[in-house]
Write a protein that holds these residues in place. Structure first.
Motif, mmCIF file in Angstrom:
data_model
loop_
_atom_site.group_PDB
_atom_site.id
_atom_site.type_symbol
_atom_site.label_atom_id
_atom_site.label_comp_id
_atom_site.label_asym_id
_atom_site.label_seq_id
_atom_site.Cartn_x
_atom_site.Cartn_y
_atom_site.Cartn_z
ATOM 1 N N PRO A 4 -45.202 -67.536 -13.053
ATOM 2 C CA PRO A 4 -46.367 -66.658 -12.943
ATOM 3 C C PRO A 4 -46.226 -65.713 -11.750
ATOM 4 O O PRO A 4 -45.574 -66.047 -10.754
ATOM 5 N N VAL A 32 -51.759 -66.464 -12.527
ATOM 6 C CA VAL A 32 -51.958 -65.139 -13.114
ATOM 7 C C VAL A 32 -50.570 -64.615 -13.479
ATOM 8 O O VAL A 32 -49.677 -64.574 -12.631
ATOM 9 N N ASN A 33 -50.406 -64.231 -14.734
ATOM 10 C CA ASN A 33 -49.101 -63.798 -15.213
ATOM 11 C C ASN A 33 -48.887 -62.306 -15.023
ATOM 12 O O ASN A 33 -49.844 -61.539 -14.865
ATOM 13 N N GLU A 36 -51.138 -59.361 -16.521
ATOM 14 C CA GLU A 36 -52.448 -59.922 -16.850
ATOM 15 C C GLU A 36 -53.503 -59.425 -15.867
ATOM 16 O O GLU A 36 -53.231 -59.235 -14.684
ATOM 17 N N VAL A 38 -57.140 -60.394 -14.309
ATOM 18 C CA VAL A 38 -58.040 -61.533 -14.129
ATOM 19 C C VAL A 38 -59.153 -61.149 -13.158
ATOM 20 O O VAL A 38 -58.893 -60.609 -12.085
ATOM 21 N N ARG A 189 -56.558 -50.821 -14.481
ATOM 22 C CA ARG A 189 -56.031 -51.535 -15.653
ATOM 23 C C ARG A 189 -54.785 -50.845 -16.199
ATOM 24 O O ARG A 189 -53.761 -51.490 -16.456
ATOM 25 N N ARG A 193 -50.932 -52.418 -16.111
ATOM 26 C CA ARG A 193 -50.199 -52.667 -17.349
ATOM 27 C C ARG A 193 -48.927 -51.825 -17.412
ATOM 28 O O ARG A 193 -47.881 -52.293 -17.870
ATOM 29 N N ALA A 198 -49.430 -58.165 -12.114
ATOM 30 C CA ALA A 198 -50.613 -59.009 -12.232
ATOM 31 C C ALA A 198 -51.735 -58.378 -11.415
ATOM 32 O O ALA A 198 -51.530 -57.992 -10.270
ATOM 33 N N ASP A 213 -58.632 -59.645 -18.916
ATOM 34 C CA ASP A 213 -58.119 -60.553 -19.939
ATOM 35 C C ASP A 213 -58.759 -61.934 -19.796
ATOM 36 O O ASP A 213 -58.991 -62.621 -20.786
ATOM 37 N N ARG A 214 -58.996 -62.329 -18.547
ATOM 38 C CA ARG A 214 -59.665 -63.604 -18.277
ATOM 39 C C ARG A 214 -60.696 -63.413 -17.180
ATOM 40 O O ARG A 214 -60.485 -62.636 -16.247
ATOM 41 N N ASP A 228 -61.020 -66.827 -21.554
ATOM 42 C CA ASP A 228 -60.006 -65.877 -22.023
ATOM 43 C C ASP A 228 -60.701 -64.878 -22.937
ATOM 44 O O ASP A 228 -61.267 -65.242 -23.961
ATOM 45 N N ARG A 230 -59.115 -62.224 -24.350
ATOM 46 C CA ARG A 230 -58.188 -61.560 -25.262
ATOM 47 C C ARG A 230 -58.415 -62.016 -26.690
ATOM 48 O O ARG A 230 -58.707 -63.185 -26.949
#
Length: 232
Positions: A4, A32-33, A36, A38, A189, A193, A198, A213-214, A228, A230
């Motif tokens: 992660p 947290v990946n 992603e 969060v 965001r 991405r 992350a 996403d979460r 979650d 998504r």
């Protein structure tokens, strides 16, 4: 299996001593990946800003382990932590934290200059980062010549200019009106991405939730829920 981008295991932190001792974090686990988004929410005093500071290597945990992009941070000496922050972490602050005497391009180039880049290369990369947040035409403006939303986008450009693995944001929309806050979150965001970073946002603002996403909620120093958002 890829590690992660943010990994916390059993993180604890207290403040004060004796009868005045207060437990801010009580064994927090969090992953947290890469790529992603969060949102970390919860009431004031629940420990979310303390956790963000520990992830940022600005504050020591009492116990537990933290790793950024697979690199353990818990036992690093201060110079090594500073080097890791400069390489792997970008920050977006509630109060922007722009240097008033520097224009937008110069503000954005600061992390690169501190990391040893030459001025020409740093300012070229800064210009690219400003273009990414749609502020290329404001590169020569001082902070006082920019709106609040524009200043926050300059702060985002400064956070992404060195292409970090992790973006950490502390209440990035609290000083902004609804429309400007939505624009800022859209930029955050999209840039997270685009760079595969992350993005961990600490905020009380429920208007941020659709961007996440979460959504993870903390209470009394613990993670109590994780939703979650998504679509499978």
């Amino acid at each position: 299996m890829t590690a992660p981008a943010i990994a916390c295991r059993g993180v604890t932190r207290s403040f004060g001593k004796g009868e005045a001792r207060v437990a801010a974090l009580r064994g927090v686990d969090l992953d947290v990946n890469a790529g992603e988004i969060v949102l970390l929410s919860g009431p004031s005093g629940c420990g979310k800003t303390t956790l963000l500071s520990i992830i940022a290597t600005l504050l020591d945990a009492d116990d537990g382990e933290v790793a950024i992009a697979g690199e353990p941070t818990t036992m690093l000496p201060p110079p090594s932590r500073a080097a890791l922050r400069a390489r792997l972490i970008g920050f977006v602050f509630q109060s922007f934290n722009l240097l008033p005497a520097l224009d937008a391009r110069q503000n954005v180039s600061v992390p690169l200059l501190l990391a040893g880049s030459g001025r020409d290369a740093a300012e070229r990369r800064a210009g690219e980062a400003l273009a990414a947040v749609d502020l290329a035409d404001r590169a020569g403006h001082l902070p006082r010549q920019l709106s609040g939303g524009q200043q926050q986008r300059v702060a985002i450009a400064r956070a992404i200019v060195h292409r970090p693995a992790v973006l950490l944001c502390d209440e990035p929309t609290s000083a902004l009106d609804h429309d400007t806050g939505q624009q800022v979150m859209t930029v955050l965001r999209d840039q997270a991405r685009a760079q595969g970073a992350a993005l961990l946002v600490v905020s009380h603002d429920p208007r941020i939730e659709p961007f996440a996403d979460r959504v993870i909620r903390m209470e009394d120093g613990r993670v109590v829920t994780g939703q979650d958002r998504r679509v499978a």
